[in-house]
Scaffold this motif. Structure first.
Motif, PDB file in Angstrom:
ATOM      1  N   GLY A 262       0.825  -1.215   0.000  1.00  0.00           N
ATOM      2  CA  GLY A 262       0.000   0.000   0.000  1.00  0.00           C
ATOM      3  C   GLY A 262       0.854   1.258   0.000  1.00  0.00           C
ATOM      4  O   GLY A 262       0.560   2.227  -0.712  1.00  0.00           O
ATOM      5  N   LEU A 263       1.940   1.242   0.793  1.00  0.00           N
ATOM      6  CA  LEU A 263       2.832   2.393   0.834  1.00  0.00           C
ATOM      7  C   LEU A 263       3.539   2.575  -0.508  1.00  0.00           C
ATOM      8  O   LEU A 263       3.673   3.703  -1.004  1.00  0.00           O
ATOM      9  CB  LEU A 263       3.860   2.205   1.944  1.00  0.00           C
ATOM     10  N   LEU A 264       3.988   1.457  -1.109  1.00  0.00           N
ATOM     11  CA  LEU A 264       4.659   1.554  -2.405  1.00  0.00           C
ATOM     12  C   LEU A 264       3.711   2.094  -3.475  1.00  0.00           C
ATOM     13  O   LEU A 264       4.106   2.916  -4.315  1.00  0.00           O
ATOM     14  CB  LEU A 264       5.197   0.177  -2.817  1.00  0.00           C
ATOM     15  N   SER A 265       2.466   1.640  -3.438  1.00  0.00           N
ATOM     16  CA  SER A 265       1.475   2.139  -4.409  1.00  0.00           C
ATOM     17  C   SER A 265       1.212   3.623  -4.192  1.00  0.00           C
ATOM     18  O   SER A 265       1.071   4.392  -5.154  1.00  0.00           O
ATOM     19  CB  SER A 265       0.180   1.346  -4.286  1.00  0.00           C
ATOM     20  N   ALA A 266       1.152   4.045  -2.931  1.00  0.00           N
ATOM     21  CA  ALA A 266       0.929   5.462  -2.636  1.00  0.00           C
ATOM     22  C   ALA A 266       2.080   6.323  -3.130  1.00  0.00           C
ATOM     23  O   ALA A 266       1.896   7.492  -3.492  1.00  0.00           O
ATOM     24  CB  ALA A 266       0.736   5.658  -1.138  1.00  0.00           C
ATOM     25  N   LEU A 267       3.284   5.737  -3.187  1.00  0.00           N
ATOM     26  CA  LEU A 267       4.443   6.465  -3.691  1.00  0.00           C
ATOM     27  C   LEU A 267       4.544   6.407  -5.207  1.00  0.00           C
ATOM     28  O   LEU A 267       5.482   6.975  -5.794  1.00  0.00           O
ATOM     29  CB  LEU A 267       5.726   5.897  -3.071  1.00  0.00           C
ATOM     30  N   GLY A 268       3.602   5.698  -5.846  1.00  0.00           N
ATOM     31  CA  GLY A 268       3.578   5.642  -7.314  1.00  0.00           C
ATOM     32  C   GLY A 268       4.316   4.478  -7.919  1.00  0.00           C
ATOM     33  O   GLY A 268       4.568   4.464  -9.135  1.00  0.00           O
ATOM     34  N   PHE A 269       4.646   3.470  -7.114  1.00  0.00           N
ATOM     35  CA  PHE A 269       5.356   2.302  -7.628  1.00  0.00           C
ATOM     36  C   PHE A 269       4.378   1.137  -7.780  1.00  0.00           C
ATOM     37  O   PHE A 269       3.785   0.685  -6.792  1.00  0.00           O
ATOM     38  CB  PHE A 269       6.491   1.901  -6.690  1.00  0.00           C
ATOM     39  N   ASP A 270       4.239   0.650  -9.001  1.00  0.00           N
ATOM     40  CA  ASP A 270       3.315  -0.458  -9.264  1.00  0.00           C
ATOM     41  C   ASP A 270       4.027  -1.753  -9.608  1.00  0.00           C
ATOM     42  O   ASP A 270       3.386  -2.795  -9.715  1.00  0.00           O
ATOM     43  CB  ASP A 270       2.374  -0.082 -10.419  1.00  0.00           C
ATOM     44  N   SER A 271       5.336  -1.705  -9.795  1.00  0.00           N
ATOM     45  CA  SER A 271       6.087  -2.912 -10.143  1.00  0.00           C
ATOM     46  C   SER A 271       7.464  -2.861  -9.513  1.00  0.00           C
ATOM     47  O   SER A 271       7.973  -1.798  -9.131  1.00  0.00           O
ATOM     48  CB  SER A 271       6.222  -3.053 -11.666  1.00  0.00           C
TER      49      SER A 271
END
Length: 309
Positions: A152-161
């Protein structure tokens, strides 16, 4: 009476000498403690360094080559990007280490609940028990949004892969996070011990004068930790210039998204085991040594590491 009078002065020193522990026993024990360390230092530190020095100034046939090996590696198109990568990592890593380790040590030291303070020190220290390679393997999952517990934190930072997370531009920060997670806990424990050496009377006098916790930390604790911070900087600098395990494993795990010559140690590895140029690899190692010694000298002079209190 004459016999007693003559023998008493002789017997008294003899009894005092018998009560003294033999100096040779302590000396022998001291030499025994340091002998193994000296042997290991010679075998795995001094002798390899001398061998690298010889290789760096000779060619493949053992003839003196002057600075030719250094000119070759410095002129390599991969050398300066590797220097830039390591330099960026060192700046971020050392700043984060000095700021956050010192801050966390002061915060933990200020906790008066003994069991909580002990628990926090244990929690901080545990990640350092993992070997470097094992730690990086663990972080391969943490950095993959598809499997990470902090997706969730990675997605919030704009990382999807995973590829987005380990993009070359993000690597100095990524390596800093990994290194902080594995190495900061031990330094927090060391700084905590250094804080315990600060006189309680000095702290109490500051409180009586009206200083709050922030003022005590800034005016008293930080200046008294200066040598320890300098020591931490030197040791972390020596480790940081040797950056190898993290980019090497990420390179293998990402199918070369992370280049296999990202750091200077990786480049030296390429010279030695891919190009069969051990002389060039030795030249890179000596350049790293010179850079590390020069930067360490800055920490020593600015931190007053060898000054007497």
């Amino acid at each position: 009476m004459t016999i007693v009078g003559e023998t008493a002065p002789v017997a008294a020193p003899a009894r005092r000498a018998a009560r003294k522990p033999p100096a040779s026993r302590g000396s022998a024990m001291s030499y025994g403690f340091i002998s193994l360390y000296v042997l290991l230092t010679l075998a795995f530190g001094v002798l390899p360094a001398v061998y690298a020095l010889v290789l760096a100034f000779t060619d493949g046939e053992g003839r003196f080559a002057g600075l030719a090996n250094f000119a070759t590696v410095v002129g390599d198109f991969r050398f300066w990007p590797a220097v830039t990568h390591v330099a960026l990592y060192l700046v971020i890593w050392l700043v984060a280490l000095v700021v956050f380790v010192t801050l966390l040590a002061i915060v933990v030291h200020a906790i008066r609940v003994r069991w909580l303070s002990r628990t926090l020190r244990l929690v901080f220290y545990l990640p350092g028990a993992l070997a470097g390679a094992s730690s990086v393997l663990l972080w391969l999952f943490v950095l993959d949004p598809a499997a990470s517990p902090v997706s969730g934190l990675l997605s919030a930072l704009g990382f999807d892969s995973f590829v987005q997370v380990i993009a070359p531009g993000n690597l100095p920060v990524v390596f800093t996070v990994v290194a902080f997670w594995t190495g900061a806990g031990g330094w927090i424990v060391i700084m905590y011990g250094a804080l315990n050496n600060i006189s309680a009377e000095v702290i109490e006098a500051a409180r009586v004068d009206g200083a709050n916790a922030a003022q005590i930390a800034w005016r008293i604790q930080l200046p008294m930790l200066r040598k320890w911070i300098s020591y931490m900087g030197i040791m972390s600098l020596a480790a940081g210039t040797q950056l190898f395990v993290e980019p090497q494993l990420l390179s293998q795990a990402s199918n070369a998204v992370v280049p296999n010559d990202y750091s200077l140690n990786q480049l030296a590895y390429q010279y030695a085991f891919q190009q069969n140029d051990f002389n060039g690899a030795a030249a890179i190692s000596l350049l790293l040594l010179v850079i590390a010694l020069a930067l360490s000298a800055v920490f020593v002079t600015r931190g007053g590491l060898f000054e007497r209190d």
